[in-house]
Design an enzyme around this catalytic site. Structure first.
Site, PDB file in Angstrom:
ATOM      1  N   PHE A 153      51.221  39.057  43.737  1.00 46.45           N
ATOM      2  CA  PHE A 153      52.130  39.008  44.872  1.00 46.45           C
ATOM      3  C   PHE A 153      52.365  37.533  45.187  1.00 46.45           C
ATOM      4  O   PHE A 153      51.555  36.673  44.819  1.00 46.45           O
ATOM      5  CB  PHE A 153      51.510  39.726  46.073  1.00 46.45           C
ATOM      6  CG  PHE A 153      52.229  40.990  46.466  1.00 46.45           C
ATOM      7  CD1 PHE A 153      52.702  41.879  45.525  1.00 46.45           C
ATOM      8  CD2 PHE A 153      52.407  41.314  47.808  1.00 46.45           C
ATOM      9  CE1 PHE A 153      53.344  43.051  45.889  1.00 46.45           C
ATOM     10  CE2 PHE A 153      53.040  42.478  48.191  1.00 46.45           C
ATOM     11  CZ  PHE A 153      53.515  43.354  47.236  1.00 46.45           C
ATOM     12  N   GLN A 267      59.267  36.608  59.923  1.00 47.34           N
ATOM     13  CA  GLN A 267      59.359  36.478  58.461  1.00 47.34           C
ATOM     14  C   GLN A 267      60.634  37.131  57.939  1.00 47.34           C
ATOM     15  O   GLN A 267      60.921  38.294  58.237  1.00 47.34           O
ATOM     16  CB  GLN A 267      58.155  37.138  57.795  1.00 47.34           C
ATOM     17  CG  GLN A 267      58.150  36.947  56.285  1.00 47.34           C
ATOM     18  CD  GLN A 267      56.862  37.419  55.653  1.00 47.34           C
ATOM     19  OE1 GLN A 267      56.670  38.615  55.450  1.00 47.34           O
ATOM     20  NE2 GLN A 267      55.961  36.489  55.373  1.00 47.34           N
ATOM     21  N   HIS A 269      62.129  38.396  54.658  1.00 47.46           N
ATOM     22  CA  HIS A 269      61.778  38.732  53.283  1.00 47.46           C
ATOM     23  C   HIS A 269      62.926  38.314  52.374  1.00 47.46           C
ATOM     24  O   HIS A 269      64.095  38.516  52.712  1.00 47.46           O
ATOM     25  CB  HIS A 269      61.525  40.238  53.173  1.00 47.46           C
ATOM     26  CG  HIS A 269      60.785  40.644  51.941  1.00 47.46           C
ATOM     27  ND1 HIS A 269      61.369  40.617  50.688  1.00 47.46           N
ATOM     28  CD2 HIS A 269      59.512  41.069  51.761  1.00 47.46           C
ATOM     29  CE1 HIS A 269      60.474  41.030  49.797  1.00 47.46           C
ATOM     30  NE2 HIS A 269      59.342  41.303  50.422  1.00 47.46           N
ATOM     31  N   LEU A 286      64.411  47.004  52.285  1.00 45.17           N
ATOM     32  CA  LEU A 286      63.546  46.164  51.462  1.00 45.17           C
ATOM     33  C   LEU A 286      63.582  46.547  49.989  1.00 45.17           C
ATOM     34  O   LEU A 286      63.475  47.718  49.626  1.00 45.17           O
ATOM     35  CB  LEU A 286      62.109  46.273  51.975  1.00 45.17           C
ATOM     36  CG  LEU A 286      61.095  45.320  51.343  1.00 45.17           C
ATOM     37  CD1 LEU A 286      61.441  43.886  51.702  1.00 45.17           C
ATOM     38  CD2 LEU A 286      59.685  45.667  51.829  1.00 45.17           C
ATOM     39  N   GLU A 289      58.403  43.412  47.157  1.00 44.79           N
ATOM     40  CA  GLU A 289      57.926  42.226  46.449  1.00 44.79           C
ATOM     41  C   GLU A 289      57.255  42.591  45.129  1.00 44.79           C
ATOM     42  O   GLU A 289      57.097  41.743  44.250  1.00 44.79           O
ATOM     43  CB  GLU A 289      56.954  41.453  47.338  1.00 44.79           C
ATOM     44  CG  GLU A 289      56.552  40.099  46.781  1.00 44.79           C
ATOM     45  CD  GLU A 289      56.016  39.180  47.862  1.00 44.79           C
ATOM     46  OE1 GLU A 289      55.028  38.501  47.600  1.00 44.79           O
ATOM     47  OE2 GLU A 289      56.605  39.153  48.957  1.00 44.79           O
ATOM     48  N   ARG A 320      57.105  33.555  50.788  1.00 46.00           N
ATOM     49  CA  ARG A 320      58.330  34.264  51.164  1.00 46.00           C
ATOM     50  C   ARG A 320      59.326  33.361  51.871  1.00 46.00           C
ATOM     51  O   ARG A 320      60.534  33.470  51.654  1.00 46.00           O
ATOM     52  CB  ARG A 320      57.980  35.463  52.048  1.00 46.00           C
ATOM     53  CG  ARG A 320      57.326  36.595  51.279  1.00 46.00           C
ATOM     54  CD  ARG A 320      56.916  37.739  52.176  1.00 46.00           C
ATOM     55  NE  ARG A 320      56.428  38.863  51.384  1.00 46.00           N
ATOM     56  CZ  ARG A 320      55.996  40.006  51.891  1.00 46.00           C
ATOM     57  NH1 ARG A 320      55.974  40.158  53.220  1.00 46.00           N
ATOM     58  NH2 ARG A 320      55.579  40.982  51.119  1.00 46.00           N
ATOM     59  N   HIS A 384      61.939  40.921  58.345  1.00 50.99           N
ATOM     60  CA  HIS A 384      60.994  41.884  57.771  1.00 50.99           C
ATOM     61  C   HIS A 384      59.718  42.073  58.583  1.00 50.99           C
ATOM     62  O   HIS A 384      59.223  43.188  58.711  1.00 50.99           O
ATOM     63  CB  HIS A 384      60.631  41.426  56.356  1.00 50.99           C
ATOM     64  CG  HIS A 384      59.637  42.297  55.668  1.00 50.99           C
ATOM     65  ND1 HIS A 384      59.843  43.649  55.479  1.00 50.99           N
ATOM     66  CD2 HIS A 384      58.422  42.019  55.116  1.00 50.99           C
ATOM     67  CE1 HIS A 384      58.807  44.172  54.833  1.00 50.99           C
ATOM     68  NE2 HIS A 384      57.931  43.212  54.620  1.00 50.99           N
ATOM     69  N   ARG A 419      53.386  35.228  56.785  1.00 52.31           N
ATOM     70  CA  ARG A 419      52.433  36.210  56.285  1.00 52.31           C
ATOM     71  C   ARG A 419      52.378  36.228  54.765  1.00 52.31           C
ATOM     72  O   ARG A 419      53.407  36.225  54.093  1.00 52.31           O
ATOM     73  CB  ARG A 419      52.785  37.609  56.796  1.00 52.31           C
ATOM     74  CG  ARG A 419      51.849  38.693  56.260  1.00 52.31           C
ATOM     75  CD  ARG A 419      52.109  40.019  56.902  1.00 52.31           C
ATOM     76  NE  ARG A 419      53.407  40.587  56.571  1.00 52.31           N
ATOM     77  CZ  ARG A 419      53.671  41.252  55.451  1.00 52.31           C
ATOM     78  NH1 ARG A 419      52.749  41.400  54.524  1.00 52.31           N
ATOM     79  NH2 ARG A 419      54.878  41.758  55.265  1.00 52.31           N
TER      80      ARG A 419
END
Length: 616
Positions: A153, A267, A269, A286, A289, A320, A384, A419
């Site tokens: 990730f 955040q 995304h 979304l 990821e 991100r 996000h 995050r």
């Protein structure tokens, strides 16, 4: 969990809440209005039925208590199910790893505004929480040797993210709910809390309504746990459902006397679906990821793999905020698609591998006429997740208001300024267990049959009357219109890029929207969508103002907060912004951030970093 019928709570309604559960109010004219409501008594009320709320409730039940869990949607339909890609834990199934490196990655991604204790608690406890979920039946993907599999990730220095295909959150919530049902934990779905009964020092219950029947509800309890999510859905373009993540938890806590912290950190995304390509209903949804974690590559409209210019070492798996700003820059400079996005392509991987690892993405895009095993997806950044929220003690969940606790995306601290992907689900179960354990120890025999004071009864009376008046509003402005305008305001003034001028414009626009609520029109009764939106509007305007004010206060760029007029990170701004409300309005103060433990500091100094070439 054990469902509680709307009218069967096992307690009489003829108590100090009013004879037969009724409140007689005077509307300022010559007639009295009788407002009916039901009374529910519980030792602990958990507001929010997602992963965080469920894990708190499980811990309470295993400690011998019977909490009541309430949620705004049908049971099992919490926003946790939209967390697709995975959950972090330093298991070391594929790469050498330990909890200190997980903590170091989290602090680095959070630009060292995180609460170090919260980070270390999460990282240290996550291996046990993963094994616990495994024992409870969560069907993690496995390696050929039978270990829990882990994927890459963004911004992680190893393969640390455990997963169930690309439906990890859904599988995790199913597992937690099955455990809660086995423990016969009571729950009520389709309930919305509109006010906590608080004098600013302690909480004595909550007021809300049944969204299916419109019935007013008074919850008598000395312990309330807020697990109601974040506020990213305030934005025009977001990855949440429109009726979720609209700031109720943060607004309820602030009104009750708790502090909020770091609201400026939202955040974005990097990869949300582009509505102009796939249809308005998909705008901002979304694209997990996990697509990039499994080797997905980003290309601009000119066919250039543009992350080579922005992040040659980590490429698509950089943080991100870095990837989202890179995409925004490509679009702004004219290298985006005709629909305002870029391309995310994983078609170089084996088609069977893609179908195995990303089944939900394959199915979703097939329904839209796109075969992602052969062609790219079109994506652009989307709001996000919110790193800011209620300021708590992470060992206890305490908010500073006696009897009020918070957990999950409702709170601030674990994630700092940005995050780390895979940490949202991790926080819910790691901290959820700790908070549940503390609340269980805090409950006394007196709390099992709590009472509502006369002062709090008066507050409940005003709230029920206010809800009644709101449902009868006959102005000319519908709530959904103001919510949609608010989304546009925040996207334009406090989006991926912001500056003093835009933020002040945002504050002025929010004030104007608030003034227009005086002419609100609600179509239908308290069971209507219009009424729900009217309640949401109050929460959303409050949280939008707090976010804009803290964003204006922080005159630097750090993590997800990027000020074009202050583009550099300033070491003097390594502080949290703590916000409180009193009769004088909103107040912001700066608070220094603690340092991590020696063990985690050593892991930071070792400078672990992902080598993206593993994925080439």
């Amino acid at each position: 969990m054990t469902k509680i019928p709307p009218t069967d709570h096992g307690v009489p309604t003829t108590d100090d809440a009013g004879v037969d559960g009724r409140i007689n109010t005077h509307d300022g004219g010559d007639r009295d209005r009788e407002i009916e409501y039901d009374t529910v008594t519980t030792p602990v009320l958990v507001v929010g039925a997602g992963a965080a709320g469920a894990r708190v409730a499980i811990e309470l039940a295993e400690s011998g208590l019977e909490p009541l869990v309430i949620g705004k949607r049908d049971h099992g339909d919490a926003h946790t199910t939209w967390a697709a890609g995975g959950i972090n834990a330093a298991l070391g199934s594929l790469d050498e790893d330990d909890w200190t490196i997980h903590a170091a990655d989290t602090l680095n991604e959070g630009h060292h505004l995180n609460d170090p204790e919260a980070v270390e608690l999460t990282a240290k406890h996550m291996p046990d929480r993963i094994h616990e979920l495994d024992e409870w039946g969560m069907s993690f993907d496995r390696t050929e040797e039978g270990a829990i599999n882990q994927r890459y990730f963004g911004a992680q220095s190893s393969r640390r993210t455990c997963f169930v295909g690309d439906r990890t959150g859904e599988a995790m919530l199913e597992t937690l709910i099955d455990r809660a049902k086995a423990l016969e934990i009571p729950y009520r779905d389709n309930v919305m809390i509109t006010r906590l009964l608080s004098d600013g020092e302690r909480v004595d219950g909550a007021v809300g309504f049944d969204m299916e029947t419109g019935e007013g509800l008074l919850f008598r309890t000395n312990h309330v746990v807020l697990a109601a999510g974040g506020f990213s859905a305030l934005y025009h373009r977001h990855s949440s459902r429109d009726d979720e993540n609209n700031g109720d938890g943060q607004a309820l806590a602030l009104e009750a006397g708790a502090r909020l912290m770091d609201l400026e950190f939202v955040q974005f995304h990097p990869t949300g679906m582009v509505g102009e390509r796939y249809g308005e209903e998909w705008d901002g949804r979304l694209v997990t990821e996990a697509v990039r974690g499994e080797g997905g590559r980003l290309f601009n409209a000119e066919g250039e793999r543009f992350m080579e210019r922005y992040s040659p070492n980590q490429m698509e798996l950089d943080a991100r905020d870095v990837v989202a700003r890179a995409i925004a820059q490509e679009v702004r400079e004219g290298r985006g698609t005709d629909h305002g996005g870029v391309y995310l392509d994983i078609s170089h991987r084996d088609p069977d591998y893609i179908r195995e690892r990303l089944p939900t993405m394959v199915e979703r895009f097939e329904g839209l006429g796109v075969d992602i095993t052969r062609e790219p997806m079109e994506v652009a950044p989307t709001a996000h997740y919110t790193m800011g929220g209620v300021d708590i003690d992470f060992r206890t969940g305490e908010t500073g208001v006696d009897g009020l606790y918070a957990v999950g995306e409702t709170v601030a601290g674990v994630h700092g300024a940005n995050r780390l992907g895979g940490n949202s689900l991790a926080e819910t179960v790691a901290i959820g267990k700790l908070v549940g354990g503390h609340v269980a120890n805090a409950v006394t025999s007196r709390d099992r049959v709590p009472t509502v004071t006369n002062a709090q009864q008066a507050l409940a009376e005003r709230e029920f009357r206010g809800l009644d008046d709101l449902a009868a509003a006959e102005g000319s402005v519908r709530p959904i219109e103001l919510l949609e305008e608010l989304g546009d305001v925040l996207w334009d003034t406090a989006g991926i890029l912001r500056d003093e001028e835009s933020l002040r414009e945002g504050l002025a626009a929010v004030a104007e929207l608030r003034a227009r609520t005086a002419d609100l029109r609600v179509d239908g009764d308290r069971t209507s969508e219009s009424f729900e939106y009217a309640v949401d509007l109050s929460f959303s305007l409050t949280v939008a103002e707090t976010m804009l004010r803290t964003a204006l206060e922080r005159t630097e760029s750090r993590g997800a907060h990027y000020r074009t007029d202050f583009p550099e990170t300033d070491s003097d701004w390594r502080v949290n912004l703590v916000l409180s409300a009193d009769e004088g309005g909103l107040r912001i103060r700066r608070r220094g951030v603690a340092d991590p433990s020696d063990a985690v500091r050593a892991a930071i100094d070792e400078n672990h970093e992902l080598d993206y070439h593993h994925l080439e």
